[in-house]
Design a protein around this motif. Structure first.
Motif, mmCIF file in Angstrom:
data_model
loop_
_atom_site.group_PDB
_atom_site.id
_atom_site.type_symbol
_atom_site.label_atom_id
_atom_site.label_comp_id
_atom_site.label_asym_id
_atom_site.label_seq_id
_atom_site.Cartn_x
_atom_site.Cartn_y
_atom_site.Cartn_z
ATOM 1 N N PHE A 11 0.818 -1.215 0.000
ATOM 2 C CA PHE A 11 0.000 0.000 0.000
ATOM 3 C C PHE A 11 0.855 1.270 0.000
ATOM 4 O O PHE A 11 0.699 2.125 -0.870
ATOM 5 N N ASN A 12 1.741 1.426 0.984
ATOM 6 C CA ASN A 12 2.535 2.662 1.090
ATOM 7 C C ASN A 12 3.377 2.897 -0.154
ATOM 8 O O ASN A 12 3.452 4.023 -0.647
ATOM 9 N N GLU A 13 4.003 1.854 -0.661
ATOM 10 C CA GLU A 13 4.842 1.995 -1.851
ATOM 11 C C GLU A 13 4.014 2.468 -3.047
ATOM 12 O O GLU A 13 4.415 3.370 -3.788
ATOM 13 N N VAL A 14 2.835 1.884 -3.236
ATOM 14 C CA VAL A 14 1.980 2.258 -4.369
ATOM 15 C C VAL A 14 1.548 3.717 -4.244
ATOM 16 O O VAL A 14 1.650 4.491 -5.201
ATOM 17 N N VAL A 15 1.084 4.116 -3.070
ATOM 18 C CA VAL A 15 0.573 5.481 -2.881
ATOM 19 C C VAL A 15 1.696 6.514 -2.982
ATOM 20 O O VAL A 15 1.524 7.575 -3.579
ATOM 21 N N GLU A 16 2.859 6.203 -2.422
ATOM 22 C CA GLU A 16 3.965 7.165 -2.415
ATOM 23 C C GLU A 16 4.624 7.320 -3.783
ATOM 24 O O GLU A 16 5.184 8.372 -4.082
ATOM 25 N N PRO A 19 1.327 9.418 -8.563
ATOM 26 C CA PRO A 19 0.636 10.666 -8.252
ATOM 27 C C PRO A 19 -0.868 10.505 -8.045
ATOM 28 O O PRO A 19 -1.462 11.215 -7.235
ATOM 29 N N ILE A 20 -1.503 9.580 -8.778
ATOM 30 C CA ILE A 20 -2.947 9.352 -8.618
ATOM 31 C C ILE A 20 -3.194 7.859 -8.466
ATOM 32 O O ILE A 20 -2.748 7.059 -9.291
ATOM 33 N N VAL A 21 -3.914 7.520 -7.397
ATOM 34 C CA VAL A 21 -4.261 6.118 -7.132
ATOM 35 C C VAL A 21 -5.752 6.055 -6.824
ATOM 36 O O VAL A 21 -6.241 6.778 -5.949
ATOM 37 N N PHE A 22 -6.454 5.195 -7.550
ATOM 38 C CA PHE A 22 -7.856 4.911 -7.248
ATOM 39 C C PHE A 22 -7.921 3.558 -6.559
ATOM 40 O O PHE A 22 -7.273 2.605 -6.997
ATOM 41 N N LEU A 23 -8.680 3.482 -5.472
ATOM 42 C CA LEU A 23 -8.801 2.254 -4.703
ATOM 43 C C LEU A 23 -10.245 1.776 -4.708
ATOM 44 O O LEU A 23 -11.160 2.547 -4.405
ATOM 45 N N ASP A 24 -10.421 0.512 -5.033
ATOM 46 C CA ASP A 24 -11.730 -0.134 -4.987
ATOM 47 C C ASP A 24 -11.723 -1.105 -3.817
ATOM 48 O O ASP A 24 -11.056 -2.132 -3.862
ATOM 49 N N PHE A 25 -12.435 -0.744 -2.744
ATOM 50 C CA PHE A 25 -12.603 -1.640 -1.605
ATOM 51 C C PHE A 25 -13.786 -2.543 -1.922
ATOM 52 O O PHE A 25 -14.899 -2.055 -2.145
ATOM 53 N N TRP A 26 -13.570 -3.851 -1.944
ATOM 54 C CA TRP A 26 -14.586 -4.796 -2.389
ATOM 55 C C TRP A 26 -14.548 -6.063 -1.547
ATOM 56 O O TRP A 26 -13.658 -6.240 -0.715
ATOM 57 N N ARG A 79 -4.494 11.509 -4.322
ATOM 58 C CA ARG A 79 -3.614 12.257 -5.232
ATOM 59 C C ARG A 79 -2.543 12.924 -4.390
ATOM 60 O O ARG A 79 -2.840 13.613 -3.415
ATOM 61 N N ASP A 80 -1.292 12.711 -4.766
ATOM 62 C CA ASP A 80 -0.150 13.280 -4.041
ATOM 63 C C ASP A 80 -0.243 12.980 -2.543
ATOM 64 O O ASP A 80 -0.061 13.858 -1.703
ATOM 65 N N ASN A 81 -0.558 11.726 -2.220
ATOM 66 C CA ASN A 81 -0.639 11.249 -0.829
ATOM 67 C C ASN A 81 -1.780 11.866 -0.029
ATOM 68 O O ASN A 81 -1.766 11.812 1.199
ATOM 69 N N ILE A 111 -5.390 22.649 -2.317
ATOM 70 C CA ILE A 111 -5.804 21.632 -1.346
ATOM 71 C C ILE A 111 -4.808 21.560 -0.193
ATOM 72 O O ILE A 111 -5.197 21.520 0.969
ATOM 73 N N ARG A 112 -3.505 21.571 -0.511
ATOM 74 C CA ARG A 112 -2.490 21.546 0.556
ATOM 75 C C ARG A 112 -2.593 22.789 1.430
ATOM 76 O O ARG A 112 -2.461 22.717 2.651
ATOM 77 N N ALA A 113 -2.858 23.946 0.828
ATOM 78 C CA ALA A 113 -3.013 25.191 1.595
ATOM 79 C C ALA A 113 -4.241 25.107 2.503
ATOM 80 O O ALA A 113 -4.193 25.538 3.661
#
Length: 126
Positions: A11-16, A19-26, A79-81, A111-113
């Protein structure tokens, strides 16, 4: 790019590293998950620059707990963690495309601001 299986181990490696990760919890027992699965998979093929990951909530209970998953399917976008989208329920393909476009179009500096301002004010973001 086909969707990938997300586990506690990757998980951490993929997200870090993306830049964009979509997750399907199923879950295997979930009817709406089975109908959403091919839609999610088709989107992963249409958008090869985005990582589409599937999280089996029965096999990855710690990840499901971290994200406070109460119903499946649940779609989350990071997006961007930063988690920028989360919704429970199966989406039609057109709605998933709208979410992808929306996540791509976000101004992450704003968003970060916003998050920094909320944290400075002692409020929780979101």
């Amino acid at each position: 790019m086909p969707s990938i299986e997300i586990t506690e181990e990757n998980f951490n490696e993929v997200v870090e590293n993306n830049p964009i990760v979509f997750l399907d919890f199923w879950a295997t027992w979930c009817g709406p998950c089975r109908s959403f699965g091919p839609i999610f998979e088709a989107a992963s093929e249409t958008h090869p620059d985005i990582v589409f990951g599937k999280i089996d909530t029965d096999a990855q209970q710690a990840l499901a707990a971290t994200f406070q998953i109460r119903s499946v399917p649940t779609l989350a976008a990071i997006r961007d963690n930063i988690m920028v989208f989360r919704e429970s329920g199966a989406l039609p393909a057109s709605a998933l495309e709208q979410v992808v476009s929306g996540v791509r179009g976000l101004n992450m500096d704003e968003i970060r601001a916003d998050i920094a301002a909320q944290e400075a004010g002692g409020q929780q973001p979101g």
